[in-house]
Motif scaffolding. Sequence first.
Motif, mmCIF file in Angstrom:
data_model
loop_
_atom_site.group_PDB
_atom_site.id
_atom_site.type_symbol
_atom_site.label_atom_id
_atom_site.label_comp_id
_atom_site.label_asym_id
_atom_site.label_seq_id
_atom_site.Cartn_x
_atom_site.Cartn_y
_atom_site.Cartn_z
ATOM 1 N N PHE A 131 28.741 80.855 -26.560
ATOM 2 C CA PHE A 131 29.012 82.143 -27.192
ATOM 3 C C PHE A 131 29.898 81.951 -28.407
ATOM 4 O O PHE A 131 30.875 81.193 -28.381
ATOM 5 C CB PHE A 131 29.651 83.104 -26.191
ATOM 6 N N HIS A 161 29.513 86.539 -18.368
ATOM 7 C CA HIS A 161 30.302 86.430 -19.606
ATOM 8 C C HIS A 161 30.255 87.749 -20.375
ATOM 9 O O HIS A 161 31.295 88.259 -20.824
ATOM 10 C CB HIS A 161 29.756 85.298 -20.473
ATOM 11 N N CYS A 162 29.063 88.310 -20.534
ATOM 12 C CA CYS A 162 28.910 89.547 -21.300
ATOM 13 C C CYS A 162 29.636 90.718 -20.641
ATOM 14 O O CYS A 162 30.151 91.601 -21.329
ATOM 15 C CB CYS A 162 27.436 89.877 -21.479
ATOM 16 N N TRP A 202 32.838 91.599 -23.109
ATOM 17 C CA TRP A 202 31.804 92.381 -23.796
ATOM 18 C C TRP A 202 32.096 92.554 -25.270
ATOM 19 O O TRP A 202 31.183 92.527 -26.093
ATOM 20 C CB TRP A 202 31.587 93.717 -23.099
ATOM 21 N N SER A 243 30.886 89.550 -27.004
ATOM 22 C CA SER A 243 29.483 89.181 -26.753
ATOM 23 C C SER A 243 28.491 90.058 -27.503
ATOM 24 O O SER A 243 27.301 89.746 -27.539
ATOM 25 C CB SER A 243 29.179 89.276 -25.251
ATOM 26 N N MET A 244 28.982 91.156 -28.100
ATOM 27 C CA MET A 244 28.071 92.135 -28.702
ATOM 28 C C MET A 244 27.226 91.553 -29.829
ATOM 29 O O MET A 244 26.101 91.988 -30.056
ATOM 30 C CB MET A 244 28.867 93.335 -29.234
ATOM 31 N N ASP A 246 26.169 88.464 -29.948
ATOM 32 C CA ASP A 246 25.325 87.372 -29.452
ATOM 33 C C ASP A 246 24.091 87.850 -28.694
ATOM 34 O O ASP A 246 23.018 87.254 -28.822
ATOM 35 C CB ASP A 246 26.123 86.466 -28.498
ATOM 36 N N PHE A 247 24.274 88.920 -27.893
ATOM 37 C CA PHE A 247 23.302 89.133 -26.808
ATOM 38 C C PHE A 247 21.883 89.448 -27.278
ATOM 39 O O PHE A 247 20.929 89.242 -26.529
ATOM 40 C CB PHE A 247 23.817 90.213 -25.835
ATOM 41 N N PHE A 293 23.007 97.287 -24.611
ATOM 42 C CA PHE A 293 23.849 96.302 -23.934
ATOM 43 C C PHE A 293 23.794 96.496 -22.416
ATOM 44 O O PHE A 293 23.632 95.526 -21.659
ATOM 45 C CB PHE A 293 25.294 96.428 -24.427
ATOM 46 N N LEU A 307 22.338 93.987 -19.411
ATOM 47 C CA LEU A 307 23.096 93.575 -18.230
ATOM 48 C C LEU A 307 22.381 93.964 -16.937
ATOM 49 O O LEU A 307 22.685 93.411 -15.869
ATOM 50 C CB LEU A 307 24.492 94.201 -18.260
#
Length: 393
Positions: A29, A45-46, A50, A53-54, A56-57, A91, A95
């Motif tokens: 990440f 991880h997300c 969070w 991670s926004m 990356d996801f 997001f 998840l």
Amino acid sequence: MCAVAWYNRVMADLYLCVSQEENRNPYEFNMTGIKVYSLEEALYHCLHYWRQSMEDFLATPFVQWVEGLGLHHIAVKMRDLAVMENATMAFLSFLSTTDYLPQDALAGLQKELTAWEKRHIWEKYKEQGDFWLDAGDGERAYGFYAKALKHQENVPLWNNAGIALLQAGDVTTSTQYFAKALSADPKSQQLRLNLIEATILAGDFDGANELILQAEDRNHPEMLYFQGEIQFHQRNYFGAMKAYQAALAQDPAHAYIYRISDCFMRVRQFDKALGNLAQIPENQQGLEFLKKQAAYHAQAGNLPGAIKALEKAVVTEKNKADLWTLLAAYHRQDYDLVKAHWAISRAIAMAPENPAVLLEQARIRKAQGRTKDYQDILHKILTRFKKDYRKMG
């Protein structure tokens, strides 16, 4: 099979990982630097990081990594999520692609995300910048502060942008931000101190002196310290020492003690420099003390003393690659290539791509007469620099 599985206490079910094959290719990440080897680890991880991670996801590298796990159906879902206008829903939908995460955790996160969405865009950028600033990456931090400043200009943003630029080494531009912040809040002692520091580092000693003269309390310890800094940068070490000692008389801060020792070192009074460090109580002689002590011994030509100080440091700070690299350098300079090789091997295990670590490894290889290895490592460093440059571009 991955080692992570979620046990749902209410349903008493064990949810197995969706990716059952062992994976040796992790995803790292961008913001946290954490590596994950399964989709479940990525979801965890997300959930817990969070904010970090926004970005990356739904990015292409992450989706491709999921595809590489053999999870084609999930990768397809992720590509569909990328076109959703509501980032929060996208997001949360990501998840929820498996039953791995508990519903109560997702419900709690939804409340946090809803509150976060209501914040101003400049606050979101500032939060990202603050993350990188705390991590010591001023260059990335400044990028977010610059974005925030396009939407809102205020004292905290100007100040943090200035600090980020100081970290990144752009002291001239940092003074401009600190000046804006101080102009908006002229009573702030901290803003004045920040501007004085940047002005000194920019080499504008007259400007720094003027800022000190304008201060309400010119005899404040930090003001005295910066008066010493001006003298130090002008190579008036005895004058600087006098100012540092005046600051120390009011506040026994370690920074003032270290600077007095630096003055002694510059006039080659090595024993006094090391003796001055003894003012710091033994129970407060932490990592910074040991690094300073090692540097002083090394500059005085006492490599065994420098090595001894660093060996104490790595006892408590075993996972710092920079310490092992410095220890390796001192062993190399002391012509003990066996111990140098041992120390740099520890550093390589922790930071295999770090240019400073690789450079010291190259120097050790050269000292060992292994010219081919030396050239190969230098080539690796150059390739990494090119790669990072293209990435930044």
